[in-house]
Design an enzyme around this catalytic site. Structure first.
Site, mmCIF file in Angstrom:
data_model
loop_
_atom_site.group_PDB
_atom_site.id
_atom_site.type_symbol
_atom_site.label_atom_id
_atom_site.label_comp_id
_atom_site.label_asym_id
_atom_site.label_seq_id
_atom_site.Cartn_x
_atom_site.Cartn_y
_atom_site.Cartn_z
ATOM 1 N N LYS A 13 71.106 64.223 36.470
ATOM 2 C CA LYS A 13 70.672 62.995 37.140
ATOM 3 C C LYS A 13 69.275 63.149 37.743
ATOM 4 O O LYS A 13 68.402 62.320 37.532
ATOM 5 C CB LYS A 13 71.651 62.599 38.269
ATOM 6 C CG LYS A 13 73.095 62.403 37.802
ATOM 7 C CD LYS A 13 74.018 61.999 38.950
ATOM 8 C CE LYS A 13 74.207 63.048 40.026
ATOM 9 N NZ LYS A 13 74.840 64.311 39.554
ATOM 10 N N ARG A 88 79.210 57.274 45.253
ATOM 11 C CA ARG A 88 80.087 58.339 44.764
ATOM 12 C C ARG A 88 81.545 58.080 45.123
ATOM 13 O O ARG A 88 82.385 58.931 44.851
ATOM 14 C CB ARG A 88 79.657 59.675 45.367
ATOM 15 C CG ARG A 88 78.614 60.407 44.536
ATOM 16 C CD ARG A 88 78.168 61.669 45.285
ATOM 17 N NE ARG A 88 77.871 62.733 44.391
ATOM 18 C CZ ARG A 88 76.670 63.307 44.260
ATOM 19 N NH1 ARG A 88 75.650 62.879 44.957
ATOM 20 N NH2 ARG A 88 76.502 64.298 43.440
ATOM 21 N N ARG A 127 70.118 76.536 38.403
ATOM 22 C CA ARG A 127 69.165 75.509 38.845
ATOM 23 C C ARG A 127 68.203 76.077 39.893
ATOM 24 O O ARG A 127 68.601 76.812 40.788
ATOM 25 C CB ARG A 127 69.923 74.325 39.446
ATOM 26 C CG ARG A 127 69.017 73.312 40.129
ATOM 27 C CD ARG A 127 69.643 71.953 40.275
ATOM 28 N NE ARG A 127 70.832 71.922 41.098
ATOM 29 C CZ ARG A 127 71.597 70.831 41.246
ATOM 30 N NH1 ARG A 127 71.295 69.711 40.600
ATOM 31 N NH2 ARG A 127 72.668 70.878 42.014
ATOM 32 N N ARG A 160 69.501 76.147 45.661
ATOM 33 C CA ARG A 160 70.291 75.436 46.675
ATOM 34 C C ARG A 160 71.476 76.275 47.116
ATOM 35 O O ARG A 160 72.123 76.913 46.300
ATOM 36 C CB ARG A 160 70.789 74.101 46.107
ATOM 37 C CG ARG A 160 69.793 72.977 46.269
ATOM 38 C CD ARG A 160 70.163 71.751 45.494
ATOM 39 N NE ARG A 160 71.537 71.303 45.690
ATOM 40 C CZ ARG A 160 72.044 70.205 45.136
ATOM 41 N NH1 ARG A 160 71.279 69.449 44.363
ATOM 42 N NH2 ARG A 160 73.295 69.866 45.347
ATOM 43 N N ARG A 171 82.820 70.982 44.542
ATOM 44 C CA ARG A 171 82.044 69.783 44.204
ATOM 45 C C ARG A 171 82.616 69.095 42.976
ATOM 46 O O ARG A 171 82.681 67.862 42.923
ATOM 47 C CB ARG A 171 80.574 70.153 44.012
ATOM 48 C CG ARG A 171 79.897 70.461 45.359
ATOM 49 C CD ARG A 171 78.625 71.271 45.202
ATOM 50 N NE ARG A 171 77.620 70.569 44.429
ATOM 51 C CZ ARG A 171 76.610 71.168 43.798
ATOM 52 N NH1 ARG A 171 76.497 72.491 43.851
ATOM 53 N NH2 ARG A 171 75.740 70.466 43.133
HETATM 54 P P1 ADP Z 1 74.129 67.080 42.601
HETATM 55 O O1 ADP Z 1 72.685 67.025 42.189
HETATM 56 O O2 ADP Z 1 74.683 68.420 42.377
HETATM 57 O O3 ADP Z 1 74.917 65.959 42.000
HETATM 58 P P2 ADP Z 1 73.350 65.988 45.161
HETATM 59 O O4 ADP Z 1 72.044 66.606 45.477
HETATM 60 O O5 ADP Z 1 73.350 64.602 44.644
HETATM 61 O O6 ADP Z 1 74.174 66.935 44.171
HETATM 62 O O7 ADP Z 1 74.306 66.051 46.427
HETATM 63 C C1 ADP Z 1 74.439 67.247 47.166
HETATM 64 C C2 ADP Z 1 75.474 67.040 48.260
HETATM 65 O O8 ADP Z 1 75.055 65.971 49.134
HETATM 66 C C3 ADP Z 1 76.863 66.624 47.774
HETATM 67 O O9 ADP Z 1 77.665 67.732 47.399
HETATM 68 C C4 ADP Z 1 77.408 65.921 49.022
HETATM 69 O O10 ADP Z 1 77.790 66.857 50.011
HETATM 70 C C5 ADP Z 1 76.167 65.193 49.541
HETATM 71 N N1 ADP Z 1 76.043 63.841 48.941
HETATM 72 C C6 ADP Z 1 75.071 63.417 48.106
HETATM 73 N N2 ADP Z 1 75.269 62.141 47.756
HETATM 74 C C7 ADP Z 1 76.397 61.734 48.382
HETATM 75 C C8 ADP Z 1 77.154 60.525 48.419
HETATM 76 N N3 ADP Z 1 76.770 59.434 47.725
HETATM 77 N N4 ADP Z 1 78.277 60.506 49.173
HETATM 78 C C9 ADP Z 1 78.670 61.569 49.876
HETATM 79 N N5 ADP Z 1 78.029 62.740 49.887
HETATM 80 C C10 ADP Z 1 76.896 62.821 49.145
HETATM 81 P P1 ADP Z 2 72.158 66.665 38.818
HETATM 82 O O1 ADP Z 2 71.061 65.988 39.598
HETATM 83 O O2 ADP Z 2 72.970 65.697 38.005
HETATM 84 O O3 ADP Z 2 73.020 67.556 39.657
HETATM 85 P P2 ADP Z 2 69.988 68.251 37.619
HETATM 86 O O4 ADP Z 2 69.075 67.247 37.024
HETATM 87 O O5 ADP Z 2 69.574 68.908 38.869
HETATM 88 O O6 ADP Z 2 71.479 67.609 37.733
HETATM 89 O O7 ADP Z 2 70.294 69.351 36.480
HETATM 90 C C1 ADP Z 2 71.127 70.479 36.750
HETATM 91 C C2 ADP Z 2 70.524 71.710 36.078
HETATM 92 O O8 ADP Z 2 70.645 71.579 34.648
HETATM 93 C C3 ADP Z 2 69.033 71.891 36.376
HETATM 94 O O9 ADP Z 2 68.780 73.271 36.474
HETATM 95 C C4 ADP Z 2 68.339 71.296 35.142
HETATM 96 O O10 ADP Z 2 67.097 71.930 34.865
HETATM 97 C C5 ADP Z 2 69.345 71.558 34.026
HETATM 98 N N1 ADP Z 2 69.404 70.476 33.032
HETATM 99 C C6 ADP Z 2 69.257 69.140 33.247
HETATM 100 N N2 ADP Z 2 69.391 68.433 32.100
HETATM 101 C C7 ADP Z 2 69.641 69.356 31.124
HETATM 102 C C8 ADP Z 2 69.880 69.254 29.706
HETATM 103 N N3 ADP Z 2 69.891 68.060 29.073
HETATM 104 N N4 ADP Z 2 70.099 70.404 29.024
HETATM 105 C C9 ADP Z 2 70.090 71.606 29.672
HETATM 106 N N5 ADP Z 2 69.870 71.758 31.003
HETATM 107 C C10 ADP Z 2 69.653 70.654 31.717
#
Ligand code: ADP
Ligand code: ADP
Ligand code: ZN
Length: 214
Positions: A13, A88, A127, A160, A171
């Site tokens: 994302k 979410r 990541r 992170r 998660r």
């Molecule tokens: P990821 O990239 O792994 O999907 P995020 O950076 O979006 O994770 O979120 C990291 C953490 O922030 C989540 O595990 C949660 O604790 C909190 N968080 C983010 N977005 C939300 C949401 N919409 N509702 C509740 N908690 C959230």
């Molecule tokens: P999210 O925000 O959904 O948690 P991220 O965009 O941070 O996901 O991506 C999670 C990890 O996977 C990062 O280290 C990113 O560089 C890697 N990644 C993202 N998209 C791809 C893909 N299409 N193929 C392989 N690795 C990816």
């Protein structure tokens, strides 16, 4: 144009959001980034959120909804927005409908990035994020040119604290229990667009771009 990116942790994302906002010139709204910023500044919001984020749990809806409500009122959201990681929960989605309606806006697309669950752990533990500009890398799948250094701004890359194997398990459980039901919610409204997030990063970007161009 108001767009929502959905998908499990590690689906891509944030990576896709960085690219899409630079093409479509809409602000990137990430609740995860907002919590991490507040945590690093040790604001009251950050201190409260930390107790959940550090455990891999979702932050309660009322806190999260408040952040988004305030953010969407900012003038830079007049032309649209990209919500990354919000909503979410069903309660957040209901709150978002109310916020949007009160601001005279509507959701145009909900993009779901589907990724095989077995790939997510490797994506999350590898990541790395730039301390200065927030750009996302992966030590194997999307490495920076120079180890530990951001290609875009030469900032330092960090991992992170919730990208550990143990937190990832929690998660993913939160995702399955609380977030996955939203897919049916948005499918029922005719807004859901499915994109295969297992593909090459550039390919995913071009599929999303063509969906958004309609
Ligand atoms: P990821 O990239 O792994 O999907 P995020 O950076 O979006 O994770 O979120 C990291 C953490 O922030 C989540 O595990 C949660 O604790 C909190 N968080 C983010 N977005 C939300 C949401 N919409 N509702 C509740 N908690 C959230
Ligand atoms: P999210 O925000 O959904 O948690 P991220 O965009 O941070 O996901 O991506 C999670 C990890 O996977 C990062 O280290 C990113 O560089 C890697 N990644 C993202 N998209 C791809 C893909 N299409 N193929 C392989 N690795 C990816
Ligand atoms: Zn950077």
């Amino acid at each position: 144009m108001n767009v929502i990116f959905m998908g499990p942790p590690g689906a891509g994302k944030g990576t896709q959001a960085e690219r899409i906002v630079s093409t479509f010139h809409i602000p990137h709204i990430s609740t995860g980034d907002a919590f991490r910023l507040a945590m690093s500044q040790e604001t009251p919001l950050g201190i409260e959120a930390k107790g959940y984020v550090d455990k891999g749990l979702l932050v309660p809806d009322e806190i999260t909804n408040g952040i988004v409500r305030e953010r969407l009122q900012q003038p830079d959201c007049n032309e649209g927005s990209l919500l990354d990681g919000f909503p979410r929960t069903i309660a957040q989605a209901d709150a978002l409908d109310v916020i949007m309606e009160s601001l005279g806006k509507k959701i145009d697309h909900v993009i779901n990035l589907g990724v095989d669950r077995n790939l997510l752990l490797a994506r999350l533990t590898g990541r790395r994020i730039c301390k200065s500009c927030g750009a996302t890398y992966h030590v194997v799948f999307n490495p920076p040119k120079q180890d530990g250094v951001c290609d875009k701004c030469e900032g330092e890359l960090y991992q992170r604290s919730d990208d550990t194997e143990e937190k990832v398990g929690t998660r993913l459980d939160e995702y399955v229990n609380k977030t996955a039901p939203l897919l049916e919610y948005y499918r029922g409204k005719g807004l859901l667009r499915e994109v295969n997030g297992d593909q090459d990063i550039d390919l995913v970007t071009s599929e999303i771009s063509s969906l958004l161009r309609g």
